[in-house]
Design an enzyme around this catalytic site. Sequence first.
Site, PDB file in Angstrom:
ATOM      1  N   HIS A 103       0.889  -1.163   0.000  1.00 27.88           N
ATOM      2  CA  HIS A 103       0.000   0.000   0.000  1.00 27.88           C
ATOM      3  C   HIS A 103       0.929   1.215   0.000  1.00 27.88           C
ATOM      4  O   HIS A 103       2.009   1.167   0.610  1.00 27.88           O
ATOM      5  CB  HIS A 103      -0.829   0.106   1.273  1.00 27.88           C
ATOM      6  CG  HIS A 103      -1.723  -1.050   1.567  1.00 27.88           C
ATOM      7  ND1 HIS A 103      -1.287  -2.169   2.204  1.00 27.88           N
ATOM      8  CD2 HIS A 103      -3.042  -1.239   1.325  1.00 27.88           C
ATOM      9  CE1 HIS A 103      -2.296  -3.016   2.352  1.00 27.88           C
ATOM     10  NE2 HIS A 103      -3.378  -2.483   1.821  1.00 27.88           N
ATOM     11  N   ASP A 106       2.368   1.945   3.286  1.00 28.88           N
ATOM     12  CA  ASP A 106       3.295   0.974   3.892  1.00 28.88           C
ATOM     13  C   ASP A 106       4.729   1.390   3.618  1.00 28.88           C
ATOM     14  O   ASP A 106       5.595   1.272   4.477  1.00 28.88           O
ATOM     15  CB  ASP A 106       3.184  -0.432   3.270  1.00 28.88           C
ATOM     16  CG  ASP A 106       1.806  -1.028   3.334  1.00 28.88           C
ATOM     17  OD1 ASP A 106       1.046  -0.664   4.236  1.00 28.88           O
ATOM     18  OD2 ASP A 106       1.507  -1.891   2.475  1.00 28.88           O
ATOM     19  N   GLU A 234     -10.561  -6.904  -4.668  1.00 29.20           N
ATOM     20  CA  GLU A 234     -10.358  -7.968  -3.678  1.00 29.20           C
ATOM     21  C   GLU A 234     -11.590  -8.043  -2.775  1.00 29.20           C
ATOM     22  O   GLU A 234     -11.785  -7.190  -1.903  1.00 29.20           O
ATOM     23  CB  GLU A 234      -9.098  -7.669  -2.857  1.00 29.20           C
ATOM     24  CG  GLU A 234      -8.812  -8.728  -1.810  1.00 29.20           C
ATOM     25  CD  GLU A 234      -7.522  -8.454  -1.033  1.00 29.20           C
ATOM     26  OE1 GLU A 234      -6.545  -7.956  -1.643  1.00 29.20           O
ATOM     27  OE2 GLU A 234      -7.501  -8.740   0.167  1.00 29.20           O
TER      28      GLU A 234
HETATM   29  C1  XLS Z   1      -7.368  -6.894   4.278  1.00 28.85           C
HETATM   30  C2  XLS Z   1      -6.933  -7.047   2.901  1.00 28.85           C
HETATM   31  C3  XLS Z   1      -5.803  -6.128   2.475  1.00 28.85           C
HETATM   32  C4  XLS Z   1      -5.658  -6.120   0.983  1.00 28.85           C
HETATM   33  C5  XLS Z   1      -4.885  -4.957   0.454  1.00 28.85           C
HETATM   34  O1  XLS Z   1      -8.114  -7.709   4.809  1.00 28.85           O
HETATM   35  O2  XLS Z   1      -6.626  -8.387   2.682  1.00 28.85           O
HETATM   36  O3  XLS Z   1      -4.625  -6.480   3.123  1.00 28.85           O
HETATM   37  O4  XLS Z   1      -5.087  -7.293   0.526  1.00 28.85           O
HETATM   38  O5  XLS Z   1      -5.472  -3.753   0.749  1.00 28.85           O
HETATM   39 NI    NI Z   2      -5.645  -9.194   1.065  1.00 31.55          NI
HETATM   40 NI    NI Z   3      -7.404  -9.793   4.360  1.00 28.90          NI
END
Ligand code: XLS
Ligand code: NI
Ligand code: NI
Length: 439
Positions: A103, A106, A234
Amino acid sequence: MQDSFFPEVPSQIPFEGKDSKNPLSYKYYDAKKVVAGKTMAEHLRFSVAYWHTMKGSGKDIFGDDVFQRPWTKSNDMMERAKATLEAAFEFIQKLGIEYYCFHDRDIAPEGETFAQSCKNLETIVAQAKALQKSTGIKLLWGTANLFGNPIYSQGAGTNPDAHVFAHAAAQVKHALDATYELGGENYVFWGGREGYETLLNTNLKHELEQMARFMHLAVDYKNKIGFKGQFLIEPKPAEPSKHQYDFDSATSLAFLRQFDLIDHFKLNIEANHATLAGHTFEHELTVASAAGKLGSVDANRGDLLLGWDTDQFPTDLYSTTMAMIIILKQGGLGSGGLNFDAKPRRSSIDTIDLFHAHIGGIDTFARGLLIADQIIKEKALDNFIEERYSSYQSGIGADIMAGKVGLEDLDQWILKNGKPTMKSGRQEMLENVVNSYII
Ligand code: XLS
Ligand code: NI
Ligand code: NI
């Protein structure tokens, strides 16, 4: 700069085979070994998740940081960010894998102002670019952290305040610039707080429209700068929001179709998010893959006894085998990979535990790949499945699928052919078949 952040680890974790007792060796992952026409490294495309591995402190809601990482010594946040990046590249190199994911926040600290945050990011991106060049390590995906800053407590793209929407959009612009600059192969949207806590204050229809607008803005900008990476959503059903809009694969696909975004996105499936949604990991992978939209994987596991995203390293061979069957059958992950969105437990306090954790995850997937390849090659499940659907290959079944018959024709056909004979699904037999490959 420190010589080495991991002095107790050799320059590369060696492959020593399954009889080795050396905990700092691979038992199954042999990067150059060819399986089904590609090397293990090409199939698996492992990635380190910067947020857990480099930034994780073991902190939880009941207690403070427990991990003392040698790259967090400086109190100057930019100096610390630079040391963390050095450590990350050493770690990935020693693991002998090729990718990382981050991110924006990060890799570079937030500044006093938005402009300062962008400057910090650019500085670290320049350093990352040089390190990528000297090590050959690549960026699997970048993303923007749109959930940590307090301004996002009621969402980013779905925030009721357009000012927050604009801030999030500006942040995505810079995160996309960073990902593009680093040759990122994908860009992820995880809707951390894109959901709601209570419908009493929420216009759900409006929030979905906002989210779609947000995604369209990103697509437009991607095209404008010529970024060729794959956009990924995601899914996750909840946490931190009570209800998140990208609930699971099916919900995310429906959203993408409804708002005319489907051609621009694939999905990044995380094992633990699947189980939080009440699905198995393989269910989520299969739904995504069936739609031609399985783009990448966040490889981890949950805990059956805990109801949240525990983000543990994958150690369940049954699960990695099933995942690799699905991935092999769709011809691989393309530009995606297996990103270890996972963290050691709070009690695993030593830096070396990061190696043990990754080695376990890598070996479990490598072994899963080998087993999956055998199962596919020997058609151990496929023969049964083909036979199970074979009535659609000819006769009335083929006519049904070709749209050649209507309800009246089927009525006539049934009058003539009578009742179907029942056939067993043979679940237990097939479970034994899979076990015979695993055990
Ligand atoms: C959190 C998510 C996050 C994503 C990226 O639960 O898995 O880490 O992978 O933002
Ligand atoms: Ni994730
Ligand atoms: Ni996650």
